[in-house]
Design a protein around this motif. Sequence first.
Motif, short mmCIF file in Angstrom:
data_model
loop_
_atom_site.label_atom_id
_atom_site.label_comp_id
_atom_site.label_asym_id
_atom_site.label_seq_id
_atom_site.Cartn_x
_atom_site.Cartn_y
_atom_site.Cartn_z
N VAL A 210 0.84 -1.20 0.00
CA VAL A 210 0.00 0.00 0.00
C VAL A 210 0.87 1.25 0.00
O VAL A 210 1.95 1.25 0.60
N THR A 211 0.41 2.30 -0.67
CA THR A 211 1.14 3.57 -0.64
C THR A 211 1.04 4.17 0.76
O THR A 211 -0.06 4.30 1.29
N CYS A 212 2.20 4.54 1.33
CA CYS A 212 2.16 5.15 2.67
C CYS A 212 2.66 6.59 2.67
O CYS A 212 2.53 7.30 3.65
N LYS A 213 3.29 7.04 1.55
CA LYS A 213 3.83 8.41 1.46
C LYS A 213 4.21 8.71 0.03
O LYS A 213 4.44 7.75 -0.72
N HIS B 124 4.29 16.54 -8.38
CA HIS B 124 5.75 16.41 -8.42
C HIS B 124 6.34 16.67 -9.79
O HIS B 124 5.71 16.43 -10.81
N THR B 125 7.60 17.15 -9.75
CA THR B 125 8.41 17.29 -10.96
C THR B 125 9.81 16.89 -10.52
O THR B 125 10.69 17.72 -10.35
N ASN B 126 10.00 15.62 -10.27
CA ASN B 126 11.24 15.14 -9.64
C ASN B 126 12.10 14.37 -10.63
O ASN B 126 11.63 13.45 -11.30
N LYS C 217 18.19 2.14 -5.17
CA LYS C 217 19.46 2.88 -5.17
C LYS C 217 19.31 4.08 -6.10
O LYS C 217 19.60 3.99 -7.29
N TYR C 218 18.77 5.13 -5.56
CA TYR C 218 18.52 6.27 -6.41
C TYR C 218 18.74 7.57 -5.64
O TYR C 218 18.66 7.60 -4.42
N GLN C 219 19.05 8.61 -6.38
CA GLN C 219 19.15 9.92 -5.74
C GLN C 219 18.29 10.92 -6.50
O GLN C 219 18.21 10.88 -7.73
N CYS C 220 17.65 11.79 -5.73
CA CYS C 220 16.85 12.84 -6.36
C CYS C 220 17.79 13.98 -6.73
O CYS C 220 18.49 14.53 -5.88
N LEU D 10 7.96 14.24 1.67
CA LEU D 10 9.28 13.64 1.81
C LEU D 10 10.31 14.74 1.73
O LEU D 10 10.09 15.77 1.13
N GLU D 11 11.46 14.48 2.31
CA GLU D 11 12.58 15.39 2.11
C GLU D 11 13.09 15.09 0.71
O GLU D 11 13.37 13.94 0.39
#
Length: 345
Positions: A79-82, A140-142, A151-154, A340-341
């Motif tokens: 389930v989506t939590c955030k 969002h526009t991430n 393993k990812y970075q914004c 989220l941060e």
Amino acid sequence: MMRILALETSCDDLSCALLETPRQVLSSCTASQVSIHERFGGIVPEVASREHLKAVSQVVQKVLGDAPEEKKAFQAIAVTCKPGLVGSLLVGLNFAKGLALAARVPFIGINHLEGHLFSPFLEQEKITFPFLGLVISGGHTNLYFVEGFAKYQCLGVSVDDALGEAYDKVAKALGLSYPGGPILDRLAAKGNPLRFRFTLPQVKRGKYFTSFSGLKTAVLEEIRAHRLEQIAQRQSIEESQPALDLIASFQNTTTKIVERLLIQASEDFQCARWALSGGVACNSAIRKRLGQVAEQKKMELLIPTPKFCTDNAAMIGFVAAGYLERGVSSALSLNAQASLEWENH
Ligand code: KG4
Ligand code: ZN
């Protein structure tokens, strides 16, 4: 192989899917609230969560009812939590927890953005790394650089309006209904994209950060200058050439911003694979233009079919499968989180 029941209620759509790992959707159902929120010109959080509460058990039962008889049993619930509207998230989260307890299966909370990020691979044979993932939606526009599973970075986000939000606000100013993105997309094809010139934003915070509020304001100023406020409520917008040209020019500019962002990141990260997702990835001009650029530059471009671009539960189940395979699940005390941060996600 395992079957995962996935739920997504982070915003105004309630979506449920039964997925057989790694990526086969056995059955799915989405209850849209568009006709309800249309009246208010946007999403009303309190209304969204109440509607979810009314629909959730029916939608889950439909998904299980539609699944083949021998495949109705599932081994986990995702389930989506955030991030999202807390009231909306809580409905899905609590329902999933209750069902996990009753069915005695593991439960896992998933980051909605991670769902979008991997959604372009739902229709591929496998996930190929590394890739530059761009999530463009109403919230969002991430841009992410993804080197492996989890393993990812914004790299950057929009410092103000999300891309879909800018579409929705421009549409609203013209008197068009919500969500405005698909409507503007259709109308843009009838206008001259070069009539209005808008400058591309320069964002100080970093080169992968975007901004859409300056463009939105410039478009709103043209709407006032040409007396196009709420024009769709006075006459058919198809009959107003200035309105059509303005919409086409707006879309031309959003396309250029997306293109510039991806090209820049590709050069810097030496990465020739783009994976687009989120509701705005349905946009015909963005799809077409990026398709051309990808061909010229010999890039690989992955964009899901529209039903997997917008919010859907299959993408949540798909990411859950990756975690569950690695032995990760969540505690039943897991809480919902509104935001989220950006640095971490
Ligand atoms: O991913 P999504 O379903 O929900 C969020 O997580 O936000 O995205 C919805 C957004 C809305 O802002 C909608 O106007 C936009 O996606 N959208 C589009 C198109 N289809 C949906 N924007 C531009 N062109 C489209 N064809
Ligand atoms: Zn979304």
